[in-house]
Write an enzyme that holds these catalytic residues in place. Structure first.
Site, PDB file in Angstrom:
ATOM      1  N   GLY A 163       0.765  -1.241   0.000  1.00  0.00           N
ATOM      2  CA  GLY A 163       0.000   0.000   0.000  1.00  0.00           C
ATOM      3  C   GLY A 163       0.793   1.287   0.000  1.00  0.00           C
TER       4      GLY A 163
ATOM      5  CD  GLU B 176      -0.068   0.805   7.388  1.00  0.00           C
ATOM      6  OE1 GLU B 176       0.211   0.454   6.230  1.00  0.00           O
ATOM      7  OE2 GLU B 176      -0.616   0.073   8.216  1.00  0.00           O
ATOM      8  CG  ASP B 177      -1.750   1.695   2.955  1.00  0.00           C
ATOM      9  OD1 ASP B 177      -1.631   1.378   4.157  1.00  0.00           O
ATOM     10  OD2 ASP B 177      -2.315   0.970   2.121  1.00  0.00           O
TER      11      ASP B 177
ATOM     12  CG  ASP C  16      -9.460   0.494   9.136  1.00  0.00           C
ATOM     13  OD1 ASP C  16     -10.191   1.176   9.870  1.00  0.00           O
ATOM     14  OD2 ASP C  16      -9.907  -0.365   8.360  1.00  0.00           O
ATOM     15  CB  SER C  17      -8.223  -1.964  13.325  1.00  0.00           C
ATOM     16  OG  SER C  17      -7.096  -2.755  13.003  1.00  0.00           O
ATOM     17  N   GLY C  18      -5.423  -0.200  13.389  1.00  0.00           N
ATOM     18  CA  GLY C  18      -4.135  -0.067  14.043  1.00  0.00           C
ATOM     19  C   GLY C  18      -3.495  -1.408  14.400  1.00  0.00           C
TER      20      GLY C  18
ATOM     21  CB  THR D  20      -1.302  -3.641  10.229  1.00  0.00           C
ATOM     22  OG1 THR D  20      -2.529  -4.156   9.719  1.00  0.00           O
ATOM     23  CG2 THR D  20      -0.148  -4.081   9.348  1.00  0.00           C
ATOM     24  CG  LEU D  21       0.774   0.893  11.971  1.00  0.00           C
ATOM     25  CD1 LEU D  21       0.372   2.327  12.191  1.00  0.00           C
ATOM     26  CD2 LEU D  21       2.210   0.807  11.447  1.00  0.00           C
TER      27      LEU D  21
ATOM     28  CG  ASP E 269      -5.577  -3.278  -2.258  1.00  0.00           C
ATOM     29  OD1 ASP E 269      -5.188  -2.808  -1.175  1.00  0.00           O
ATOM     30  OD2 ASP E 269      -6.008  -4.430  -2.382  1.00  0.00           O
TER      31      ASP E 269
HETATM   32  P1  IMP Z   1      -5.426  -1.925  10.244  1.00  0.00           P
HETATM   33  O1  IMP Z   1      -4.539  -3.060  10.693  1.00  0.00           O
HETATM   34  O2  IMP Z   1      -6.877  -2.175  10.546  1.00  0.00           O
HETATM   35  O3  IMP Z   1      -4.967  -0.567  10.756  1.00  0.00           O
HETATM   36  O4  IMP Z   1      -5.423  -1.935   8.662  1.00  0.00           O
HETATM   37  C1  IMP Z   1      -4.447  -1.318   7.919  1.00  0.00           C
HETATM   38  C2  IMP Z   1      -4.411  -1.895   6.516  1.00  0.00           C
HETATM   39  O5  IMP Z   1      -5.722  -2.212   6.038  1.00  0.00           O
HETATM   40  C3  IMP Z   1      -3.843  -0.876   5.564  1.00  0.00           C
HETATM   41  O6  IMP Z   1      -2.451  -1.016   5.432  1.00  0.00           O
HETATM   42  C4  IMP Z   1      -4.578  -1.184   4.276  1.00  0.00           C
HETATM   43  O7  IMP Z   1      -3.880  -2.162   3.539  1.00  0.00           O
HETATM   44  C5  IMP Z   1      -5.904  -1.743   4.720  1.00  0.00           C
HETATM   45  N1  IMP Z   1      -6.956  -0.692   4.715  1.00  0.00           N
HETATM   46  C6  IMP Z   1      -7.572  -0.146   5.780  1.00  0.00           C
HETATM   47  N2  IMP Z   1      -8.482   0.777   5.406  1.00  0.00           N
HETATM   48  C7  IMP Z   1      -8.424   0.824   4.053  1.00  0.00           C
HETATM   49  C8  IMP Z   1      -9.125   1.611   3.048  1.00  0.00           C
HETATM   50  O8  IMP Z   1      -9.982   2.465   3.308  1.00  0.00           O
HETATM   51  N3  IMP Z   1      -8.792   1.366   1.749  1.00  0.00           N
HETATM   52  C9  IMP Z   1      -7.840   0.449   1.387  1.00  0.00           C
HETATM   53  N4  IMP Z   1      -7.161  -0.294   2.287  1.00  0.00           N
HETATM   54  C10 IMP Z   1      -7.462  -0.117   3.615  1.00  0.00           C
HETATM   55 MG    MG Z   2      -4.696  -3.595   1.306  1.00  0.00          MG
END
Ligand code: IMP
Ligand code: MG
Length: 180
Positions: free
Chosen positions: A50, A105-106, A109-111, A113-114, A165
């Site tokens: 991303g 990071e792109d 969202d939930s955090g 992954t980070l 994506d």
């Molecule tokens: P997290 O672990 O929920 O913070 O998710 C982060 C990852 O989910 C990002 O690196 C994206 O690959 C994917 N993601 C979360 N929200 C979006 C969105 O609105 N569009 C595309 N990818 C997203």
């Molecule tokens: Mg993705």
């Protein structure tokens, strides 16, 4: 809304961040990052896939020596929701010890992954570890590490383009749009 041939007939609800707006903000982020690291080795780590477009634009706006490497993380489960089950499928070759690490990071969202990645990287004794996210949805209640550099406070919509994506499509849009 748009008849962009890159969209394969899919309609976008709106263009959330036009290319020019992104470019101006990335330039500002580069200036902040340049100022934040007056000395030491800086390793900019892009989280693939991303961040690939964001990272390539961002590093050209950082006016100090740096190195670039990438991380590939895979999370099991649904594509639209992060499962939190993250593992590294590509690990940087370069040593992290004693370096300033800037993890790019792109979108946060939930955090989840980070959170997982920060733990893994911190164990390698970097001099510092900070996060730079182009977009932040600010719904991450479980974030253990603050995101020092944020491009935009993003709306709670599913966004595509500029690296982001939906099922691997739309990464090549030069703007960021929300899907219908
Ligand atoms: P997290 O672990 O929920 O913070 O998710 C982060 C990852 O989910 C990002 O690196 C994206 O690959 C994917 N993601 C979360 N929200 C979006 C969105 O609105 N569009 C595309 N990818 C997203
Ligand atoms: Mg993705």
């Amino acid at each position: 809304m748009t008849d962009d041939p890159r969209l394969e007939g899919r309609a976008v609800k709106r263009i959330t961040y036009p290319a020019g707006v992104i470019a101006a903000r990335v330039k500002e982020l580069g200036e902040s990052i340049t100022a934040a690291y007056p000395d030491g080795d800086l390793l900019v780590l892009g989280l693939l896939k991303g961040s690939f477009i964001f990272l390539s634009d961002l590093v050209r706006q950082i006016h100090r020596p740096l190195q670039v490497d990438f991380l590939v993380a895979a999370s099991y489960g649904d594509a639209m929701v992060s499962s939190g089950n993250v593992r590294l499928v590509y690990d940087p070759e370069t040593t992290l010890e004693g370096k300033h690490i800037l993890l790019c990071e792109d979108i946060v969202d939930s955090g989840r992954t980070l959170n997982k990645l920060v733990g893994l990287l911190q164990a390698r004794n970097p001099r510092s570890l900070e996060i730079c996210a182009l977009l932040h949805k600010h719904i991450a209640t479980e974030l253990t590490h603050p995101t020092k550099f944020v491009g935009f406070d993003a709306p709670e919509e599913f966004l595509v383009g500029y690296g982001l994506d939906h099922a691997e499509n739309f990464r090549h849009l030069p703007y960021i749009a929300s899907l219908q």
